[in-house]
Enzyme design. Structure first.
Site, PDB file in Angstrom:
ATOM      1  N   SER A 157       0.821  -1.200   0.000  1.00 32.33           N
ATOM      2  CA  SER A 157       0.000   0.000   0.000  1.00 32.33           C
ATOM      3  C   SER A 157       0.864   1.263   0.000  1.00 32.33           C
ATOM      4  CB  SER A 157      -0.970  -0.024   1.184  1.00 32.33           C
ATOM      5  OG  SER A 157      -1.941   0.983   1.058  1.00 32.33           O
ATOM      6  N   ASP A 203      -3.294   6.587  -3.110  1.00 33.60           N
ATOM      7  CA  ASP A 203      -2.044   6.010  -2.636  1.00 33.60           C
ATOM      8  C   ASP A 203      -1.587   4.952  -3.645  1.00 33.60           C
ATOM      9  OD1 ASP A 203      -3.783   3.908  -1.993  1.00 33.60           O
ATOM     10  OD2 ASP A 203      -2.820   3.493  -0.080  1.00 33.60           O
ATOM     11  N   ASP A 255      -6.118   2.061  -2.876  1.00 36.35           N
ATOM     12  CA  ASP A 255      -7.224   1.737  -1.976  1.00 36.35           C
ATOM     13  C   ASP A 255      -7.545   2.900  -1.049  1.00 36.35           C
ATOM     14  OD1 ASP A 255      -5.045   1.527  -0.235  1.00 36.35           O
ATOM     15  OD2 ASP A 255      -5.727  -0.348   0.683  1.00 36.35           O
ATOM     16  N   ASP A 293      -1.458   1.728  -4.108  1.00 35.19           N
ATOM     17  CA  ASP A 293      -2.298   0.612  -4.572  1.00 35.19           C
ATOM     18  C   ASP A 293      -3.741   1.034  -4.762  1.00 35.19           C
ATOM     19  OD1 ASP A 293      -2.802   0.828  -1.813  1.00 35.19           O
ATOM     20  OD2 ASP A 293      -3.276  -1.299  -1.629  1.00 35.19           O
TER      21      ASP A 293
END
Length: 530
Positions: A137, A281, A285, A283
């Site tokens: 992440s 961000d 999510d 990734d």
């Protein structure tokens, strides 16, 4: 398994050589604390050894997860495997898919990186037994991770995490775990995600100019396509941060919450005359939002965005639907969403930290179902029927819809925040993090707070309670109320202090805001002395 055995069976000659070159002290340290499942899965630096992310760990964890699924009668079921563009992600993702296949599972995977919410969606949409996303992440560039979903696309919770860890201890040496080549899937599930998220617009029509950064991650191209499909085709991107780059060269920490991380986005927004700025961000999510205030721009806090989206979703539900609707926030997030929910006749649920709990907020509530959940760390679940996890791209569509609606009415986000403050009081939130060298230092800090918590904060006598791994400190008087939640981070080497101040509003909102800010400053000053 001894370090010597691990090295002898490491399938990656690079990490095998790295471990073999370590001195005895460092080698022992690498093997003293194997990775365990935290708030959002396994995360650690990309390097050799069981305390890190590497090919051997990816193979052994996948073998263990396959055993747990098989023991639950799910052997041979479909599983979804995705990955971001971090260092090692392609290698770890391929190994994960091939180990599952060799264990008899039907594997859905892709040749290219995908955002994390696509994996959560794909597990739910396809009816897969489980899903794995290789990602860390928003962690620093040196890290990677392994995130696990079960049926319905929900993150795992205990006892499944402990069962997987127990199975890892029984896993064969990594080079003895079978692998079977997997044919990548087409993009049907990715396109289904795009089509679903594009439908999240509620009431608004009209044009909007958007500034967007992908923060060197994997969400940029899909986010632009989704926004376009939703009717937002005037999107300007931060070119230097658009293409995936595992080194994240323009930001020391690829986290839109970090000071300075969104500077390039806000500069672009100002240059192009944007109506809204959106930062994903790496990734995709999580979603951070920037707004114009006069001739300057500022980033909203995760709580401010949470209040706005929660209020917008509840206000646009079909008549009568609020009574069966649930909104959720975590214990480290603001308390204001509970007031907003009550205002709309909906139910609010407070959960433990992390979307593995927030996504289950409506469990056991019968006909009442989750319509929105958020956490202060810019995570928003805006379409629980399709994605039972935070989804930065979905949140971007909805915040753009909200702003379009406001513009059509001559309204604005600052005015909306003012209305919430006038109705419920001024709420201010801030977080203070203290970096630690290792989990032992974090544990020692938390032990001190558990045994001898402070009795006073910002001039108020406080009451201390404990819940799980967190310490709660609350106090106040008739005018002001303060709360501090202290807990070790589940994804980074930090101890985090989440603060909130609530100030009653009298005749002057600006005066109430000044009063709340003064209390907040005293509160943060107190915390920094710990």
């Amino acid at each position: 398994m001894t370090p010597e055995d691990w090295i002898a069976h490491d399938p990656d000659p690079v990490t095998a050589a790295e471990l073999a070159a370590l001195d005895a002290v460092e080698l022992a340290a690498r093997f003293s604390r194997p990775l365990t499942f935290g708030t959002a899965g396994l995360r650690g630096p990309v390097r050799g050894g069981p305390d890190a992310m590497n090919l051997a760990v990816a193979r052994r964890v996948t073998w263990a997860l396959a055993q747990v699924l098989t023991d639950r009668g799910l052997g041979g079921s479909p599983v979804v495997v995705g990955r971001d563009a971090r260092h090692g992600s392609a290698q770890f993702g391929e190994a994960t898919a091939e180990v599952f296949a060799a264990q008899g599972f039907s594997v859905i995977t892709w040749e290219h990186p995908v955002p994390t919410p696509v994996v959560a969606f794909a597990v739910r949409q396809s009816g897969a037994a489980a899903g794995v996303q290789i990602t860390a992440s928003h962690n620093p560039p040196v890290d990677n991770g392994y995130k696990v979903y079960l049926d319905g696309g929900l993150q795992i919770v205990s006892p499944v995490d402990r069962e997987i860890e127990a199975a890892i201890a029984l896993a064969p040496p990594a080079d003895q775990i079978p692998r079977l080549a997997v044919q990548p899937a087409d993009d049907a599930l990715v396109e289904a995600y795009l089509a679903r998220v594009a439908t999240l617009r509620r009431t608004a029509q009209g044009r909007l100019r958007v500034a967007l950064t992908a923060m060197h991650g994997v969400g940029g191209e899909l986010a632009v396509r989704v926004l376009g499909a939703a009717g937002f085709d005037d999107v300007h991107t931060v070119t230097s941060q658009f293409a995936p780059d595992p080194d994240f060269p323009t930001v020391p920490f690829p986290n839109p919450e970090e000071p300075g991380a969104a500077d390039a986005l806000l500069e672009l927004a100002k240059q192009v005359g944007a109506d809204i700025a959106v930062a994903l961000d790496p990734d995709a999510d999580r979603c951070a939002v920037g707004i114009p205030v006069g001739d300057r721009w500022r980033m909203l806090s995760g709580d401010e965005t949470g209040w706005l989206l929660g209020d917008y979703i509840l206000s646009t539900l079909p008549p009568g639907r609020a009574a069966t609707s649930v909104v959720a926030s975590s214990v480290v997030s603001s308390q204001l969403l509970a007031k907003i929910a009550a205002d709309h006749g909906a139910r609010h649920v407070e959960t433990l930290t992390g979307f593995k709990w927030l996504a289950r907020a409506d469990a056991g509530l019968g006909a009442q179902s989750l319509v929105y959940a958020y956490e202060e760390a810019i995570g928003h679940c805006v379409d629980p029927a399709a994605v039972r996890d935070k989804d930065g791209i979905g949140a971007a569509v909805l915040i753009c819809d909200l702003v379009t609606s406001f513009i059509a009415q001559g309204d604005s986000i600052p005015a909306a925040l003012d209305r919430l403050a006038l109705r419920h009081g001024v709420y201010t939130t801030a977080a203070v993090s203290r970096r630690v060298a290792d989990p032992a230092e974090a544990a020692a800090m938390m032990a001190r707070l558990h045994t001898t918590p402070p009795t006073e904060l910002a001039g108020f006598a406080v009451h201390a309670t404990q819940q799980g791994d967190a310490v709660f400190l609350t106090g106040g008087d008739q005018q002001s109320w303060v709360r501090v939640v202290v807990r070790p981070s589940g994804t980074e080497p930090k101890v985090k202090c989440y603060t909130e101040v609530r100030q009653k509003v009298g005749a002057d909102l600006a005066d109430a805001r000044r009063g709340a800010a003064a209390v907040q400053d005293r509160l943060l000053e107190s915390i920094r002395t710990w």
